[in-house]
Design a protein around this motif. Structure first.
Motif, PDB file in Angstrom:
ATOM      1  N   GLY A  98     -24.541   9.762 -63.675  1.00 26.61           N
ATOM      2  CA  GLY A  98     -25.836  10.036 -63.092  1.00 26.61           C
ATOM      3  C   GLY A  98     -26.016   9.290 -61.791  1.00 26.61           C
ATOM      4  N   ASP A  99     -27.111   9.594 -61.120  1.00 26.14           N
ATOM      5  CA  ASP A  99     -27.462   8.944 -59.861  1.00 26.14           C
ATOM      6  C   ASP A  99     -28.725   8.123 -60.115  1.00 26.14           C
ATOM      7  OD1 ASP A  99     -28.284   8.159 -57.352  1.00 26.14           O
ATOM      8  OD2 ASP A  99     -28.098  10.149 -56.460  1.00 26.14           O
ATOM      9  N   PHE A 100     -28.582   6.816 -60.096  1.00 27.01           N
ATOM     10  CA  PHE A 100     -29.686   5.933 -60.437  1.00 27.01           C
ATOM     11  C   PHE A 100     -30.273   5.242 -59.210  1.00 27.01           C
ATOM     12  CE2 PHE A 100     -26.878   6.233 -64.210  1.00 27.01           C
ATOM     13  CZ  PHE A 100     -27.649   7.196 -64.832  1.00 27.01           C
ATOM     14  N   THR A 101     -30.298   6.012 -58.124  1.00 24.98           N
ATOM     15  CA  THR A 101     -30.958   5.554 -56.916  1.00 24.98           C
ATOM     16  C   THR A 101     -32.467   5.516 -57.144  1.00 24.98           C
ATOM     17  OG1 THR A 101     -29.198   6.531 -55.601  1.00 24.98           O
ATOM     18  CG2 THR A 101     -31.241   5.992 -54.448  1.00 24.98           C
ATOM     19  N   SER A 102     -32.994   6.580 -57.734  1.00 27.05           N
ATOM     20  CA  SER A 102     -34.436   6.625 -58.003  1.00 27.05           C
ATOM     21  C   SER A 102     -34.753   6.792 -59.484  1.00 27.05           C
ATOM     22  CB  SER A 102     -35.098   7.755 -57.200  1.00 27.05           C
ATOM     23  OG  SER A 102     -34.514   8.992 -57.533  1.00 27.05           O
ATOM     24  N   GLU A 103     -33.776   7.127 -60.283  1.00 28.80           N
ATOM     25  CA  GLU A 103     -33.950   7.291 -61.727  1.00 28.80           C
ATOM     26  C   GLU A 103     -33.230   6.172 -62.463  1.00 28.80           C
ATOM     27  OE1 GLU A 103     -35.851   9.721 -63.091  1.00 28.80           O
ATOM     28  OE2 GLU A 103     -36.327  10.294 -61.040  1.00 28.80           O
ATOM     29  N   VAL A 104     -33.380   6.163 -63.777  1.00 25.75           N
ATOM     30  CA  VAL A 104     -32.630   5.240 -64.631  1.00 25.75           C
ATOM     31  C   VAL A 104     -31.871   6.075 -65.653  1.00 25.75           C
ATOM     32  CG1 VAL A 104     -34.253   3.336 -64.303  1.00 25.75           C
ATOM     33  CG2 VAL A 104     -34.554   4.885 -66.242  1.00 25.75           C
ATOM     34  N   PRO A 105     -30.860   5.496 -66.298  1.00 22.92           N
ATOM     35  CA  PRO A 105     -30.137   6.249 -67.328  1.00 22.92           C
ATOM     36  C   PRO A 105     -31.073   6.722 -68.436  1.00 22.92           C
ATOM     37  CG  PRO A 105     -28.949   4.255 -66.745  1.00 22.92           C
ATOM     38  CD  PRO A 105     -30.296   4.169 -66.091  1.00 22.92           C
ATOM     39  N   THR A 106     -30.613   7.738 -69.150  1.00 16.66           N
ATOM     40  CA  THR A 106     -31.392   8.260 -70.272  1.00 16.66           C
ATOM     41  C   THR A 106     -31.455   7.233 -71.396  1.00 16.66           C
ATOM     42  OG1 THR A 106     -29.473   9.216 -71.397  1.00 16.66           O
ATOM     43  CG2 THR A 106     -30.599  10.626 -69.754  1.00 16.66           C
ATOM     44  N   ALA A 107     -32.406   7.418 -72.293  1.00 17.46           N
ATOM     45  CA  ALA A 107     -32.518   6.533 -73.458  1.00 17.46           C
ATOM     46  C   ALA A 107     -31.221   6.553 -74.266  1.00 17.46           C
ATOM     47  CB  ALA A 107     -33.708   6.952 -74.319  1.00 17.46           C
ATOM     48  N   ALA A 108     -30.600   7.729 -74.376  1.00 16.31           N
ATOM     49  CA  ALA A 108     -29.342   7.844 -75.126  1.00 16.31           C
ATOM     50  C   ALA A 108     -28.229   7.040 -74.449  1.00 16.31           C
ATOM     51  CB  ALA A 108     -28.936   9.309 -75.256  1.00 16.31           C
ATOM     52  N   GLN A 109     -28.168   7.097 -73.120  1.00 13.50           N
ATOM     53  CA  GLN A 109     -27.160   6.321 -72.393  1.00 13.50           C
ATOM     54  C   GLN A 109     -27.385   4.816 -72.564  1.00 13.50           C
ATOM     55  OE1 GLN A 109     -27.739   8.325 -68.540  1.00 13.50           O
ATOM     56  NE2 GLN A 109     -25.510   8.325 -68.350  1.00 13.50           N
ATOM     57  N   LEU A 110     -28.632   4.398 -72.445  1.00 14.41           N
ATOM     58  CA  LEU A 110     -28.935   2.977 -72.574  1.00 14.41           C
ATOM     59  C   LEU A 110     -28.625   2.467 -73.976  1.00 14.41           C
ATOM     60  CD1 LEU A 110     -32.192   2.981 -70.473  1.00 14.41           C
ATOM     61  CD2 LEU A 110     -30.051   1.795 -69.873  1.00 14.41           C
ATOM     62  N   SER A 111     -28.936   3.264 -74.984  1.00 12.29           N
ATOM     63  CA  SER A 111     -28.640   2.874 -76.363  1.00 12.29           C
ATOM     64  C   SER A 111     -27.129   2.765 -76.581  1.00 12.29           C
ATOM     65  CB  SER A 111     -29.249   3.892 -77.331  1.00 12.29           C
ATOM     66  OG  SER A 111     -28.904   3.567 -78.654  1.00 12.29           O
ATOM     67  N   SER A 112     -26.400   3.793 -76.181  1.00 13.04           N
ATOM     68  CA  SER A 112     -24.934   3.772 -76.324  1.00 13.04           C
ATOM     69  C   SER A 112     -24.324   2.651 -75.501  1.00 13.04           C
ATOM     70  CB  SER A 112     -24.338   5.107 -75.879  1.00 13.04           C
ATOM     71  OG  SER A 112     -24.700   6.137 -76.746  1.00 13.04           O
ATOM     72  N   GLY A 113     -24.813   2.494 -74.269  1.00 13.45           N
ATOM     73  CA  GLY A 113     -24.296   1.438 -73.407  1.00 13.45           C
ATOM     74  C   GLY A 113     -24.521   0.058 -73.994  1.00 13.45           C
ATOM     75  N   GLY A 114     -25.689  -0.163 -74.565  1.00  9.27           N
ATOM     76  CA  GLY A 114     -25.973  -1.446 -75.202  1.00  9.27           C
ATOM     77  C   GLY A 114     -25.026  -1.742 -76.351  1.00  9.27           C
ATOM     78  N   LYS A 115     -24.770  -0.735 -77.166  1.00 11.90           N
ATOM     79  CA  LYS A 115     -23.836  -0.915 -78.293  1.00 11.90           C
ATOM     80  C   LYS A 115     -22.420  -1.166 -77.802  1.00 11.90           C
ATOM     81  CE  LYS A 115     -26.678   1.901 -81.303  1.00 11.90           C
ATOM     82  NZ  LYS A 115     -26.923   3.258 -81.801  1.00 11.90           N
ATOM     83  N   LEU A 116     -22.000  -0.400 -76.785  1.00 13.45           N
ATOM     84  CA  LEU A 116     -20.656  -0.591 -76.241  1.00 13.45           C
ATOM     85  C   LEU A 116     -20.503  -1.990 -75.647  1.00 13.45           C
ATOM     86  CD1 LEU A 116     -17.845   0.406 -75.358  1.00 13.45           C
ATOM     87  CD2 LEU A 116     -18.937   1.334 -73.300  1.00 13.45           C
ATOM     88  N   LEU A 117     -21.470  -2.412 -74.865  1.00 12.17           N
ATOM     89  CA  LEU A 117     -21.394  -3.737 -74.256  1.00 12.17           C
ATOM     90  C   LEU A 117     -21.393  -4.849 -75.292  1.00 12.17           C
ATOM     91  CD1 LEU A 117     -23.743  -3.094 -71.228  1.00 12.17           C
ATOM     92  CD2 LEU A 117     -21.286  -3.534 -71.114  1.00 12.17           C
ATOM     93  N   ALA A 118     -22.217  -4.712 -76.322  1.00  7.49           N
ATOM     94  CA  ALA A 118     -22.235  -5.716 -77.398  1.00  7.49           C
ATOM     95  C   ALA A 118     -20.868  -5.794 -78.075  1.00  7.49           C
ATOM     96  CB  ALA A 118     -23.327  -5.390 -78.410  1.00  7.49           C
ATOM     97  N   PHE A 119     -20.262  -4.635 -78.334  1.00 11.86           N
ATOM     98  CA  PHE A 119     -18.929  -4.593 -78.932  1.00 11.86           C
ATOM     99  C   PHE A 119     -17.902  -5.266 -78.020  1.00 11.86           C
ATOM    100  CE2 PHE A 119     -14.830  -2.405 -78.862  1.00 11.86           C
ATOM    101  CZ  PHE A 119     -14.350  -2.747 -80.122  1.00 11.86           C
ATOM    102  N   LEU A 120     -17.923  -4.919 -76.733  1.00 14.82           N
ATOM    103  CA  LEU A 120     -16.949  -5.478 -75.792  1.00 14.82           C
ATOM    104  C   LEU A 120     -17.135  -6.983 -75.623  1.00 14.82           C
ATOM    105  CD1 LEU A 120     -16.924  -2.645 -73.107  1.00 14.82           C
ATOM    106  CD2 LEU A 120     -15.059  -3.234 -74.699  1.00 14.82           C
ATOM    107  N   MET A 121     -18.380  -7.446 -75.605  1.00  9.86           N
ATOM    108  CA  MET A 121     -18.635  -8.887 -75.503  1.00  9.86           C
ATOM    109  C   MET A 121     -18.027  -9.628 -76.686  1.00  9.86           C
ATOM    110  SD  MET A 121     -22.566  -8.802 -74.146  1.00  9.86           S
ATOM    111  CE  MET A 121     -22.854 -10.521 -74.516  1.00  9.86           C
ATOM    112  N   GLN A 122     -18.172  -9.061 -77.876  1.00  6.44           N
ATOM    113  CA  GLN A 122     -17.600  -9.687 -79.069  1.00  6.44           C
ATOM    114  C   GLN A 122     -16.075  -9.616 -79.029  1.00  6.44           C
ATOM    115  OE1 GLN A 122     -19.113  -8.163 -82.767  1.00  6.44           O
ATOM    116  NE2 GLN A 122     -17.517  -9.138 -83.955  1.00  6.44           N
ATOM    117  N   GLU A 123     -15.550  -8.451 -78.694  1.00  9.64           N
ATOM    118  CA  GLU A 123     -14.106  -8.226 -78.663  1.00  9.64           C
ATOM    119  C   GLU A 123     -13.409  -9.126 -77.634  1.00  9.64           C
ATOM    120  OE1 GLU A 123     -10.695  -5.987 -79.941  1.00  9.64           O
ATOM    121  OE2 GLU A 123     -12.698  -6.063 -80.778  1.00  9.64           O
TER     122      GLU A 123
END
Length: 166
Positions: A98-123
């Protein structure tokens, strides 16, 4: 998460360098500036054919519906900071479609991204401070003007990471 690493277009001669996981210090967030449903295969084709890169420049790609694609192994040194940048060996690149110049990621992206980042931080044994925007490494607007000003989707994403960590 769907691992499509072995199905993406790759350069016939060029290869990314490899690293050990203990070299990784950052989880680098980018935006694609393309529509949220743009397929990672097309990005990989462009980078291989037009830019002559070894392959796609991200480790993970998250579409607007929240689907996560793994596009490179963690041990792969991608070109998130350009083809000769000193930071590439230190980062795992996560691209939000996506283009987040004026928008933000979707709720689904933010939720998935949060889970992925939490996993990667632990890993990878990384602290929250290891999550950085692409523009903290190179001169770029990625991951968009809304990352750290305006709607500050960085803060929203970090909240999602904390929620995923429990």
């Amino acid at each position: 998460m769907e691992d499509i690493t072995d199905r993406l277009p790759r350069h016939r001669d060029k290869r990314f360098n490899q690293r050990s996981r203990d070299q990784i210090q950052y989880l680098v967030i980018q935006h694609s500036v393309l529509p949220g449903d743009f397929p990672p295969e097309k990005i990989a084709s462009y980078l291989v054919e037009k830019r002559q890169w070894p392959g796609i420049g991200y480790h993970f790609y998250i579409t607007s519906d929240g689907k996560i694609y793994q596009t490179n192994r963690l041990e792969t040194v991608c070109y998130f900071a350009g083809s000769n940048a000193q930071y590439n060996p230190q980062g795992v690149c996560i691209c939000f479609a996506g283009d987040f110049t004026s928008e933000v990621p979707t709720a689904a992206q933010l939720s998935s991204g949060g889970k992925l980042l939490a996993f990667l931080m632990q890993e990878l044994h990384l602290p929250m401070e290891g999550i950085r925007g692409h523009k903290e490494f190179v001169v770029t607007q990625s991951p968009g003007q809304q990352w750290d000003s305006g709607r500050k989707w960085r803060d929203i994403l970090l909240t999602k990471v904390r929620e995923a960590q429990g």
